[in-house]
Design an enzyme around this catalytic site. Structure first.
Site, PDB file in Angstrom:
ATOM      1  N   ALA A 115      38.594  34.439  40.966  1.00 26.37           N
ATOM      2  CA  ALA A 115      39.484  34.146  42.100  1.00 26.37           C
ATOM      3  C   ALA A 115      40.708  35.046  42.075  1.00 26.37           C
ATOM      4  CB  ALA A 115      39.904  32.680  42.070  1.00 26.37           C
ATOM      5  N   CYS A 116      41.228  35.310  40.866  1.00 22.05           N
ATOM      6  CA  CYS A 116      42.467  36.096  40.791  1.00 22.05           C
ATOM      7  C   CYS A 116      42.255  37.555  41.145  1.00 22.05           C
ATOM      8  CB  CYS A 116      43.115  35.959  39.418  1.00 22.05           C
ATOM      9  SG  CYS A 116      41.993  36.127  38.042  1.00 22.05           S
ATOM     10  N   THR A 117      41.007  38.044  41.071  1.00 22.17           N
ATOM     11  CA  THR A 117      40.771  39.439  41.439  1.00 22.17           C
ATOM     12  C   THR A 117      39.939  39.524  42.717  1.00 22.17           C
ATOM     13  OG1 THR A 117      38.770  39.536  40.077  1.00 22.17           O
ATOM     14  CG2 THR A 117      40.840  40.257  39.050  1.00 22.17           C
TER      15      THR A 117
END
Lengths: 122, 84
Positions: free
Chosen positions: B22-24
């Site tokens: 999700a963070c990338t």
């Protein structure tokens, strides 16, 4: 949905998937680091591409462009096939998202590589 | 097999998931975590991320496991990297 209906149609029902054991020419392009590999097999008889098959490791657009390029070249002469560019493929698919244009270039490169391989082995 | 191809097929069957963390999620780069683990590129490009919330049910998982094998076979059959 960022993909056109035509792209989705080719992705869900790709044409000409497979290999040709006694191919006249084989073109392999791409690499695992990029996440795209296309392998195109052509069978040429009397300068006409009688059969064409592909195998692709790649995203939805990569599958669609390989499928479409096989549809575009089947039955054409080698000379006619050499006129096909990535733009021809994009138009035939009713467009591609900007970050997937490289998939159409791979399809054109795979076709040219297969034809070059055919000419080299003549 | 390539992640996006698996993802679209699963999406068409009603399963929502992602490739990458999700963070990338804005990046097209392969997971730096998987790369650090020494996993080959072609395997990293096939990675999928299933996220669960309190609203998911056991049936969701069972359904996904029902539809996944056929999708894997279909995508594998198209790949020049799979000997089969």
């Amino acid at each position: 949905m960022i993909y056109s209906d035509k792209v989705m149609e080719h992705f869900e029902n790709p044409r000409n998937v497979g290999v040709i054991e006694d191919a006249s020419g084989v073109g392999t392009v791409g690499n695992p680091a990029c996440g795209d590999i296309m392998k195109l097999y052509i069978k040429v008889i009397d300068e006409k591409i009688e059969d064409v098959k592909f195998k692709t490791f790649g995203c939805g657009a990569a599958v669609a462009t390989s499928s479409m390029v096989t549809e575009l070249v089947k039955g054409k002469t080698v000379e006619e096939a050499l006129l096909i560019t990535n733009k021809t493929v994009i138009e035939a698919l009713d467009g591609l998202p900007k970050n997937k244009i490289h998939c159409s270039v791979l399809a054109e490169d795979a076709l040219k590589a297969a034809i070059e391989d055919y000419h080299d082995s003549e | 097999m390539e992640g996006e191809s698996l993802l679209i097929n699963l999406d068409l069957k009603g399963v929502a998931l992602s490739t990458g963390s999700a963070c990338t999620s804005g990046s097209l780069e392969p997971s730096h975590v998987l790369q650090a683990m020494g996993i080959p590129h072609e395997v990293i490009h096939g990675s999928l991320r299933f996220s669960f919330s309190s609203m998911n049910t056991k049936e969701d998982v069972e359904y996904t496991m029902e539809v996944l094998p056929a999708i894997v076979e279909k995508v594998r059959a198209m790949s020049p990297l799979w000997e089969g």
